[in-house]
Motif scaffolding. Structure first.
Motif, PDB file in Angstrom:
ATOM      1  N   CYS A   1       0.862  -1.334  -0.105  1.00 10.66           N
ATOM      2  CA  CYS A   1      -0.126   0.167   0.126  1.00 10.66           C
ATOM      3  C   CYS A   1       0.592   1.243   0.073  1.00 10.66           C
TER       4      CYS A   1
ATOM      5  N   THR B   1       2.079   3.024   2.566  1.00 10.57           N
ATOM      6  CA  THR B   1       1.693   3.894   3.365  1.00 10.57           C
ATOM      7  C   THR B   1       3.053   4.123   4.219  1.00 10.57           C
TER       8      THR B   1
ATOM      9  N   ALA C   1       5.026   7.031   2.685  1.00 14.65           N
ATOM     10  CA  ALA C   1       4.477   8.275   2.940  1.00 14.65           C
ATOM     11  C   ALA C   1       4.646   8.579   4.435  1.00 14.65           C
TER      12      ALA C   1
ATOM     13  N   LYS D   1       5.313  11.203  -7.645  1.00 10.16           N
ATOM     14  CA  LYS D   1       3.966  10.659  -7.951  1.00 10.16           C
ATOM     15  C   LYS D   1       3.371  10.456  -6.407  1.00 10.16           C
ATOM     16  N   PRO D   2       2.092  10.451  -6.278  1.00 11.23           N
ATOM     17  CA  PRO D   2       1.215  10.232  -5.142  1.00 11.23           C
ATOM     18  C   PRO D   2       1.777   8.975  -4.592  1.00 11.23           C
ATOM     19  N   PHE D   3       1.743   8.679  -3.210  1.00 10.54           N
ATOM     20  CA  PHE D   3       1.965   7.572  -2.566  1.00 10.54           C
ATOM     21  C   PHE D   3       1.096   6.471  -2.652  1.00 10.54           C
ATOM     22  N   ASP D   4      -0.149   6.886  -3.290  1.00  8.19           N
ATOM     23  CA  ASP D   4      -1.085   5.946  -3.466  1.00  8.19           C
ATOM     24  C   ASP D   4      -1.062   5.322  -4.974  1.00  8.19           C
TER      25      ASP D   4
ATOM     26  N   LYS E   1       0.255   3.185  -7.569  1.00 10.83           N
ATOM     27  CA  LYS E   1       0.745   2.072  -7.916  1.00 10.83           C
ATOM     28  C   LYS E   1       1.451   1.683  -8.973  1.00 10.83           C
TER      29      LYS E   1
END
Ligand code: SF4
Ligand code: SF4
Lengths: 176, 309
Positions: B54, B56, B59, B72-75, B77
């Motif tokens: 995930c 997390t 982050a 890139k965003p941490f969510d 994939k």
């Protein structure tokens, strides 16, 4: 700025892990609000009755030996073959939100109940227990299939409103 | 492959270095050679069979360590599809002290995710190789460093068997080392677990005394026959690390990016020989360069002379 941001996140994490709000209700037959990740994600509404039906009344599927049905795990059986229902059979009755508090660390490493030593935290218990079953049964299993991310969550994951501005050379989704 | 080269380079250094070894500089390394780690140090056991990828933890690290905003965003994939040269997956950088990579393994139904960061060796090669002593192994287990002392020479980068130390280039004149510090300043020194450990929603990581974690790891293996690979990575590898790993039986360590050929001896045992060369390099290089310079200018002079003829 960094400091402020850090504090905020620290708070979010702490709150997510140690929110004093009550968790899983005691009774069966209700829809429960699971909120162990409350600050990053909205609560998940959990249909307890539906799940009881899905496991054909075999509470041990999720509750191990605490709900009065016969324990399933070969390791659990060694001690809990005939254990009665415990005073508090809810998830949070055993799985602490904050497994890493000094007090809980002492408790878990100090116990002579070896199998209880690395007992997962509440949110870890949810993810380990629920997710595996969900994947095996083609039930929802992506993070956002069950959770809606909160504003704090978007900031934490640098996503949504807080997503980085894509670079000119970014490849977008899927990769190469 | 590259690893072997570097390792053999260090080992090679041992041979060539040994020939020209200044006895004095070997002393420091020998003294630390018998150090087996602090008895009560803390560690983290990473059970990769439980990781859901995930990100997390990535982050959490970014926020805890005040690292720059990610690309890139941490969510997102899609980072799992990113590969460096030679098809190698993402690695830790000066902007990301921990990364999670996905491994698809033949014959295995689900992919396996591997979280990676500094392993906080019991006898760190970075520490021993650093000739300005920027590194410290704390009694709590963390391998930390003093940025103000670092001269950006990159010796630790070469010495680290796990390719962990990275450099920040925000200052071109003074690049400094950047890596996971096991959240020492903000957490570990107060007895609290690292941010990534605490944030993980899947309980992948257990925080505790290193010795307790080792027995826990073996207990998990024993209690779940057929589920785990029997190697506790980091228990003995490179002389032991504070962060240790369990993987599933059908995802052996060498298929998920772990180097299983590092041996059980601390890397310093090679590095100390390499180290002995460093002062040698420092004394010999100026002389060498002066020599080159003289040679080059001499050629020029000769040319000029010839031209004049
Ligand atoms: S221990 Fe701290 S610094 Fe290291 S990877 Fe985890 S969060 Fe980052
Ligand atoms: S937070 Fe935990 S489950 Fe998620 S990627 Fe990191 S180690 Fe894996």
């Amino acid at each position: 700025m960094g400091m402020k941001k850090k504090k905020l996140i620290g708070f979010a994490l702490m709150a997510a892990l140690a929110s004093p709000l009550g968790l899983v209700g005691v009774a069966t037959s209700e829809v429960l609000e699971l909120d162990s990740l409350k600050n990053l994600y909205g609560g998940v509404s959990f249909d307890h009755d539906m799940h009881i039906e899905m496991v054909s009344d075999n509470c041990s599927k999720c509750h191990h030996h605490t709900a009065g049905t016969e324990a399933e795990g070969p390791l659990c059986i060694t001690c809990h073959a005939n254990s009665p229902e415990t005073d508090d059979p809810t998830c949070s009755g055993c799985h602490e939100r904050d497994v890493f508090s000094a007090e809980n660390m002492k408790k878990s490493w100090g116990t002579d109940l070896l199998h209880h030593r690395s007992k997962p935290s509440l949110k870890a218990a949810f993810h380990q227990n629920c997710l595996i079953c969900h994947i095996d049964n083609d039930a929802p299993s992506g993070c956002s299939d069950c959770h809606t991310m909160t504003e704090v969550g978007e900031k934490f994951y640098d996503t949504g409103k807080h997503a980085p501005v894509p670079k000119a050379d970014a490849h977008g989704h899927g990769g190469h | 492959m590259k690893k072997v080269n570097r390792r053999s380079f260090l080992k090679g250094g041992l041979v060539t270095g040994a020939a020209a070894l200044a006895v004095g500089s070997a002393k420091k390394a020998n003294a630390s050679g018998s150090f087996g780690g602090y008895p009560d140090s803390m560690g983290v056991l990473v059970d990769m069979t439980k990781c859901i990828g995930c990100r997390t933890c990535e982050a959490a690290c970014n926020k805890e360590q005040n690292l720059p905003k990610p690309d890139k965003p941490f969510d997102d994939k899609s980072v799992f599809e990113e590969h460096r040269h030679g098809g190698l997956p993402r690695r830790t950088t000066e902007k990301a002290y921990t990364v999670v990579n996905r491994y698809e393994i033949k014959g295995r139904e689900h992919p396996l995710f591997r979280k990676f960061q500094c392993n906080h060796c019991q006898e760190p090669a970075c520490l021993t190789s650093c000739f300005v002593n920027a590194y410290t192994k704390t009694p709590e287990g963390a391998v930390i460093y003093d940025e103000t002392v670092c001269v950006g020479c990159r010796t630790c980068m070469v010495a680290c068997p796990f390719y962990v130390p990275a450099y920040t280039f925000s200052s071109a004149i003074n690049p400094v080392v950047k890596k996971c510090i096991m959240c020492y300043d903000t957490r570990l020194k107060f007895g609290r677990p690292p941010a990534c450990v605490e944030a993980c929603p899947s309980g992948v990581m257990v925080f505790g005394k290193r010795t307790d974690l080792i027995s826990l790891a073996h207990k998990r293996i024993e209690d779940h026959p057929g589920e785990y690979n029997h190697h506790v990575y980091g228990e003995k590898d490179v002389g032991g690390t504070s962060w240790m790993y369990l993987t599933s039986e059908d995802a052996p360590f060498d298929e998920i990016g772990f180097d299983t050929h590092l041996g059980t001896e601390p890397i310093i045992n090679y590095v100390k020989e390499f180290l002995a060369i460093v002062p040698m390099v420092l004394t010999i290089w100026p002389a060498l360069f002066t020599g080159f310079h003289l040679l080059a200018t001499r050629k020029d002079t000769i040319k000029n002379d010839e031209g004049e003829k």
